[in-house]
Structure formats: structure tokens, C-alpha cells
Write a protein that holds these residues in place. Sequence first.
Motif, short mmCIF file in Angstrom:
data_model
loop_
_atom_site.label_atom_id
_atom_site.label_comp_id
_atom_site.label_asym_id
_atom_site.label_seq_id
_atom_site.Cartn_x
_atom_site.Cartn_y
_atom_site.Cartn_z
N LEU A 113 17.85 -5.52 1.07
CA LEU A 113 16.99 -5.97 -0.01
C LEU A 113 17.26 -7.45 -0.30
CD1 LEU A 113 17.34 -2.95 -2.48
CD2 LEU A 113 15.54 -3.35 -0.78
N PHE A 114 16.25 -8.14 -0.82
CA PHE A 114 16.43 -9.54 -1.21
C PHE A 114 17.06 -9.58 -2.60
CE2 PHE A 114 12.57 -9.63 1.55
CZ PHE A 114 13.14 -10.32 2.60
N PRO A 115 18.29 -10.08 -2.72
CA PRO A 115 19.00 -9.99 -4.01
C PRO A 115 18.38 -10.84 -5.11
CG PRO A 115 20.24 -11.33 -2.44
CD PRO A 115 19.12 -10.71 -1.67
N HIS A 116 17.66 -11.93 -4.74
CA HIS A 116 17.10 -12.82 -5.75
C HIS A 116 15.74 -12.34 -6.25
CE1 HIS A 116 15.38 -14.01 -1.93
NE2 HIS A 116 14.38 -14.60 -2.58
N GLN B 213 9.10 -7.20 -6.58
CA GLN B 213 8.91 -8.27 -5.59
C GLN B 213 9.39 -7.84 -4.21
OE1 GLN B 213 11.09 -11.31 -7.65
NE2 GLN B 213 9.25 -12.15 -8.67
N ASN B 214 10.48 -7.07 -4.16
CA ASN B 214 10.97 -6.56 -2.88
C ASN B 214 9.93 -5.64 -2.23
OD1 ASN B 214 13.94 -6.91 -1.76
ND2 ASN B 214 14.07 -7.15 -3.99
N VAL B 215 9.38 -4.75 -3.02
CA VAL B 215 8.42 -3.79 -2.49
C VAL B 215 7.12 -4.50 -2.08
CG1 VAL B 215 7.06 -1.72 -3.00
CG2 VAL B 215 9.41 -1.90 -3.82
N TYR C 104 11.73 0.73 -13.11
CA TYR C 104 12.80 -0.16 -12.65
C TYR C 104 12.26 -1.41 -11.96
CZ TYR C 104 16.08 3.66 -13.50
OH TYR C 104 16.84 4.64 -14.08
N GLY C 105 10.96 -1.65 -12.04
CA GLY C 105 10.34 -2.73 -11.28
C GLY C 105 10.87 -4.11 -11.59
N HIS C 106 11.32 -4.36 -12.83
CA HIS C 106 11.76 -5.71 -13.21
C HIS C 106 13.27 -5.93 -13.01
CE1 HIS C 106 7.81 -6.63 -14.70
NE2 HIS C 106 7.81 -5.54 -15.45
N ARG C 107 13.96 -4.91 -12.54
CA ARG C 107 15.39 -5.09 -12.28
C ARG C 107 15.61 -5.72 -10.91
NH1 ARG C 107 18.72 0.18 -14.57
NH2 ARG C 107 17.55 0.43 -16.53
N ARG C 108 16.81 -6.26 -10.75
CA ARG C 108 17.20 -6.80 -9.45
C ARG C 108 18.09 -5.78 -8.73
NH1 ARG C 108 15.48 -11.98 -9.16
NH2 ARG C 108 15.15 -13.08 -11.15
#
Length: 369
Positions: A91-94, A99-101, A131-135
Motif C-alpha cells: 500500500l502507498f503509506p502517504h 486514494q489507495n483503492v 475507513y476511507g479517510h485513514r492511512r
Amino acid sequence: MTAPATGGLTLTAVTKRFGAVTAVDDVSLQIPEGSFFALLGASGCGKTTTLRMVAGLDEPTAGAITLGGRDITRLRPYQRPVNTVFQSYALFPHMTVEQNVAFGLQQRKVKRAEIKPAVQAMLELVQLADYGHRRPAQLSGGQQQRVALARALVNHPQVLLLDEPLGALDLKLRRQMQIELKRIQTEVGLTFVHVTHDQEEAMTMADTVAVMNAGRIEQLGTPTEIYEFPGSAFVANFLGQSNLLTARAHGPSGEDVAVEAHGSRFAVPAARSRLTSGPALLGVRPEKLHLTVDGVPEGHNAVPGIITDSSYVGVSTQYLVRAPWGDELAVFAPNSGTGGPLAPGSEVTLHWHPAHSFLLAPDTTPEPA
């Protein structure tokens, strides 16, 4: 949500060599559309190399790979309707979960108005709608794995490749995710090809299992078929645990095969025998064996012995019993509450119904029993 009909995945005589080493040796498989297929084997058996060839990360030395009737053998990874989920999640940590999905859809230039509902649908599918806005760093390992799964599925691949996807999770979470993965696969209707070394994982999730050994398919079938009637000593010992007695088959006797092992005679149903004469291995699973200190049911195969070890593991008590010829046989006795455990040193008789045994060709030809 069901995937459109696109046809299955076929490998035809696929071989991969790295210099003098043959990692995958003439493998042919037909994986039906919409199935959950597992490639099971120990490290170095060729299962991950097989997966990488389907993904386009490695090119076969020989053979062909087709998907839905289309030859994809020489296509680049991005040209294939295939996505891969790795053990590392990647996954992209930033980026946030959303945004990852969404990343794959953005790379494909999907319209912005279509991306948000597609991402939300996938997060709902993997039970991460809130959980969409979590990193990624704010999620547990199991939640990160769900995000990786959503990111792969949002592109609607014809085949989803899973490379040891649960290997980084603890035992309890891994078992939960096994159930979740099967639920998701059933719901989306895509073809899943899952690589694992974990026998329980393969048996829990897969419709069909291919057991690999030294670059070849050792046996192919449903989990029940492979477990109940293994095709070789390797499969019998790799998928679960087996007691294998060095034996000699003396030919058919009615509906059974007459077998001699260590001076005793046994019967094995012909339908559960891979051979009918010559050197053989007589097999029986530990949970199919019963212990008694008195009589044996009529028609059962039986062996006397002495208990050398007893281990209480909750659902069962696992015994080791030394047979007269010196080998120790494993017995898993269910803890049903109807009787106490037997102590080491107890003289017992092992017995089992002939229908619960199987007869295999030895991996190497033994001396006659």
C-alpha cells in the motif's frame, strides 16, 4: 455483483528454467471461470513462479497461457486483465485508504464521477466503508490486507492472483481472513488463484487444490478428494498427517485388495488402492484410528501396541503408539467426554475400518514386508 462470463485460465505444458534449474516442469492446468483455485506446496516447489508467469512477471521458457481463450503468454503485465495481491500488501503509506483503492482506476483514466462510487462499493465489500479517510499505518494487518484486496478488485480483473496473502497475519486473524476471502470470492464471482504453503488455508478456501512438488503437479482435486485419497506418499504427508506402513499387495480379493504388512494381513477397498500387487504403502489418517483395551469390531483392521506419548490439545488427545515392529503410529482421539485419557505405557489395540485406509505406490521401492 457478478463478473461477466470471460472463460477460464489455461496453462498448457508450461515450463520455466532459470539456467540449469527447472523451477516449473511441464505444468498443464485448466482453472474454470469463477472458481477458487489453490496452488499448494512447500517453498521452492514452483508455485510462486507459476503465479508470476500468469501475472506476466516471468516469461515461460516453453508452453502457453490463455485466459478466456486469449493467448496472454507474451503480453506485458499491464496488458493482462489480471491483478495480484501480495503478502506485503504494497500500500502507498502517504495515501488514504480511498486514494489507495482509487489509484488503479485513476491510472486507467476512469472518469472522476465513476471512481468515488466504485471505491465506496469496494470498501463496503471488504467491510471498510468507514475507513476511507485513514492511512495504512492507522490500520491493523487484517484491515491493510482488505485494502489491498479492494484495490485489486476495483479494476474488475478476469483473474485475481493471491501470493501468500495471509502469511503476515497471526493465526486467529488468518483464519478469519480465510472465511472473508472465500465470502468475497463467492460474492464477486471472479476467478481467484491462490498460492500458499498452508494446507489448512488451501482446504478452507479452495474449490480445487493443485499440490505441487519439485515443479510438477503431484495431485489435483477437491480438498476432500486429495485428503481422503492421496495420490502419493508425498501428498499423504504434506496435506495433513498420515500413518504409512511398508507393505506388499497380494492382488484383488473380492472388492478389496489383500495386503500384508509386518507379518499381519489387512484389507483395503480396491476403489481406495492405487495398485493391486507388489511393494506398497498402507495408509490411514490418525483421526481414523481408534484405541481400545478390549475387543475390536468385526471386520476392522487391527494392530497391537503400547502408548509412548499422550498430548492433550483440546479438541482431541494425540497419542503415539509403538507397533510390534518398532514404528510409532499417530492417533487423534476426540475428547468427547465419554472417557479419560490413556496413560503412556498402556497396552492397546489400534483398529480402523478398511474403508478408511488407502494403498499407495511407495516413493522408493522398499523391501517386501
